[in-house]
Design a protein around this motif. Structure first.
Motif, mmCIF file in Angstrom:
data_model
loop_
_atom_site.group_PDB
_atom_site.id
_atom_site.type_symbol
_atom_site.label_atom_id
_atom_site.label_comp_id
_atom_site.label_asym_id
_atom_site.label_seq_id
_atom_site.Cartn_x
_atom_site.Cartn_y
_atom_site.Cartn_z
ATOM 1 N N GLY A 54 42.878 44.613 39.826
ATOM 2 C CA GLY A 54 44.137 44.553 39.101
ATOM 3 C C GLY A 54 45.008 45.766 39.357
ATOM 4 O O GLY A 54 46.231 45.652 39.472
ATOM 5 N N LEU A 55 44.385 46.944 39.454
ATOM 6 C CA LEU A 55 45.140 48.167 39.729
ATOM 7 C C LEU A 55 45.819 48.087 41.093
ATOM 8 O O LEU A 55 46.955 48.549 41.262
ATOM 9 C CB LEU A 55 44.213 49.378 39.682
ATOM 10 C CG LEU A 55 43.729 49.811 38.304
ATOM 11 C CD1 LEU A 55 42.640 50.872 38.441
ATOM 12 C CD2 LEU A 55 44.884 50.349 37.457
ATOM 13 N N TYR A 56 45.129 47.507 42.062
ATOM 14 C CA TYR A 56 45.740 47.321 43.378
ATOM 15 C C TYR A 56 46.888 46.327 43.290
ATOM 16 O O TYR A 56 48.003 46.580 43.787
ATOM 17 C CB TYR A 56 44.701 46.841 44.390
ATOM 18 C CG TYR A 56 45.316 46.440 45.714
ATOM 19 C CD1 TYR A 56 45.654 47.399 46.662
ATOM 20 C CD2 TYR A 56 45.586 45.103 45.993
ATOM 21 C CE1 TYR A 56 46.249 47.030 47.867
ATOM 22 C CE2 TYR A 56 46.173 44.728 47.193
ATOM 23 C CZ TYR A 56 46.503 45.694 48.133
ATOM 24 O OH TYR A 56 47.105 45.323 49.311
ATOM 25 N N ASP A 57 46.658 45.193 42.635
ATOM 26 C CA ASP A 57 47.684 44.152 42.547
ATOM 27 C C ASP A 57 48.946 44.642 41.856
ATOM 28 O O ASP A 57 50.055 44.175 42.169
ATOM 29 C CB ASP A 57 47.143 42.940 41.778
ATOM 30 C CG ASP A 57 46.140 42.141 42.586
ATOM 31 O OD1 ASP A 57 46.121 42.282 43.821
ATOM 32 O OD2 ASP A 57 45.364 41.375 41.976
ATOM 33 N N ALA A 58 48.801 45.574 40.888
ATOM 34 C CA ALA A 58 49.943 46.031 40.098
ATOM 35 C C ALA A 58 50.859 46.975 40.863
ATOM 36 O O ALA A 58 51.958 47.289 40.391
ATOM 37 C CB ALA A 58 49.453 46.714 38.817
ATOM 38 N N LEU A 59 50.442 47.429 42.039
ATOM 39 C CA LEU A 59 51.299 48.285 42.862
ATOM 40 C C LEU A 59 52.378 47.452 43.547
ATOM 41 O O LEU A 59 52.187 46.265 43.828
ATOM 42 C CB LEU A 59 50.464 48.997 43.928
ATOM 43 C CG LEU A 59 49.382 49.964 43.443
ATOM 44 C CD1 LEU A 59 48.549 50.445 44.624
ATOM 45 C CD2 LEU A 59 49.993 51.143 42.704
#
Length: 370
Positions: free
Chosen positions: A194-199
């Protein structure tokens, strides 16, 4: 606990506060000789999640899965870990790969059973400060980390993946709670997917070209200073991909944490500092990709350090908090440019499904008599 910090023994007569941030002159730190050498890279056996049935039919035949959030965390109800078969344990691994962390309540595991169960997943790892070779005792935190961080360099209350600085950081960790206060002492996890996707797309491309500098040096000094016990191994600095590819799911996960990462190898100092400052904000604002677990005695959490970060939530509770954690070695982190993000995969699969549906409807229209 913080009273053991050497800094707190050197008080300014003007302010009444310690005069040193972190005294490297402390004999406890200066004179310590670790008894073990640095580790060498190993190649672990194929991940047990790779052997699982994607539908997890064996596991779900005995356990009811309850998703706690959209992004991360599943509770398995009506099941005892101690009764799972090897096939079900493999399917549990895959569920952990996908959901990041899986929870259980009212478990009957003993420490001996927990160790034996976790050996199914690989070679047991050992934290640098861990004395028992098979498990480590985890306690809570009643400290004000905002205050402690003024006097010691390791941000002990920050988000982290277990010992991410190792050449072979851990894959799976399992924590079973033996003592716990009725309120307080929660643990929170964030999804690296999720942290990757939120970039933003531009930031994704930028970060994918970087290596995060993971170090044990700050923790090494603080352990000696605060706990008064010697780390088993010398401090280490490792450069791991800032975005890593999960070996089972094939998904990209952000591999940056504020507990052990001090910068980025390819960037200059001020560039690196500002990017790290952004990631501190990014992690602490990721409510849509986090889950917070309220423990009780007999609760268990199993998580995948390759795709989640976690942190204990400090509190002011007085009752004891004591858990047993077992951990296994993972692979050396790698980045595959051909891998994809979780949201990207979901869009791709949805588009493929819609395309097949349209094609099927088209065929039906063509073959339907007028």
């Amino acid at each position: 606990m913080s009273a053991g910090l050497e800094s707190l023994k050197h008080i300014s007569p003007d302010s009444g506060f310690p005069i040193a941030i972190h005294p490297h002159f402390s004999p406890k730190i200066r004179d310590h000789v670790p008894p073990e050498p640095l580790r060498k890279e190993i190649v672990p056996d194929k991940d047990r999640g790779s052997f699982a049935d994607p539908e997890k039919k064996a596991l779900f035949s005995v356990a009811k899965p309850v998703a706690l959030t959209e992004s991360i965390g599943t509770l398995l109800e009506n099941v005892q870990l101690s009764q799972l078969t090897p096939q079900q344990l493999d399917e549990l691994a895959l569920l952990v790969n996908e959901r990041g962390v899986v929870f259980f309540r009212n478990q009957d595991l003993t420490t001996e059973q927990q160790v034996k169960l976790f050996e199914h997943y690989g070679i047991l790892d050992r934290h640098p400060a861990q004395k028992d070779v098979k498990h480590v005792v985890i306690r809570g935190s009643t400290e004000d980390h905002r205050e402690i961080n003024k006097y010691t360099p390791w941000p002990s209350g920050e988000w982290h993946a277990d010992t991410s600085f190792e050449i072979n950081p851990p894959s799976y960790s399992l924590l079973r709670m033996e003592e716990h206060p009725p309120v307080g002492g929660d643990t929170a996890w964030i999804s690296g997917y999720g942290l990757y996707d939120a970039l933003s797309d531009s930031m994704k491309k930028f970060v994918e070209g970087l290596h995060a500098v993971h170090t044990s040096r700050l923790q090494y000094d603080t352990i000696l200073d605060l706990w008064g016990v010697g780390p088993n191994r010398p401090p280490i600095d490792s450069h791991h991909p800032a975005v890593r590819t999960h070996p089972v799911t094939g998904l990209k996960a952000l591999n940056v944490n504020t507990g052990f990462v001090t910068g980025f190898a390819e960037l200059k100092k001020f560039e690196s500092d500002k990017l790290l400052e952004f990631f501190q904000y990014h992690l602490h604002s990721a409510d849509d990709h986090s889950v917070r677990w309220k423990w009780d005695v007999g609760s268990v959490a199993m998580w995948d350090n390759r795709c989640v970060l976690h942190r204990v939530i400090p509190g002011s509770y007085e009752a004891p908090r004591r858990g047993i954690r077992t951990t296994v070695f993972g692979e050396k982190p790698f980045y595959d440019p051909a891998s994809e993000g979780r949201a990207e995969r979901e869009r791709r699969l949805k588009a493929a499904t819609n395309g097949q549906s349209k094609e099927s409807n088209g065929e039906k229209l063509i073959n339907t008599p007028a």
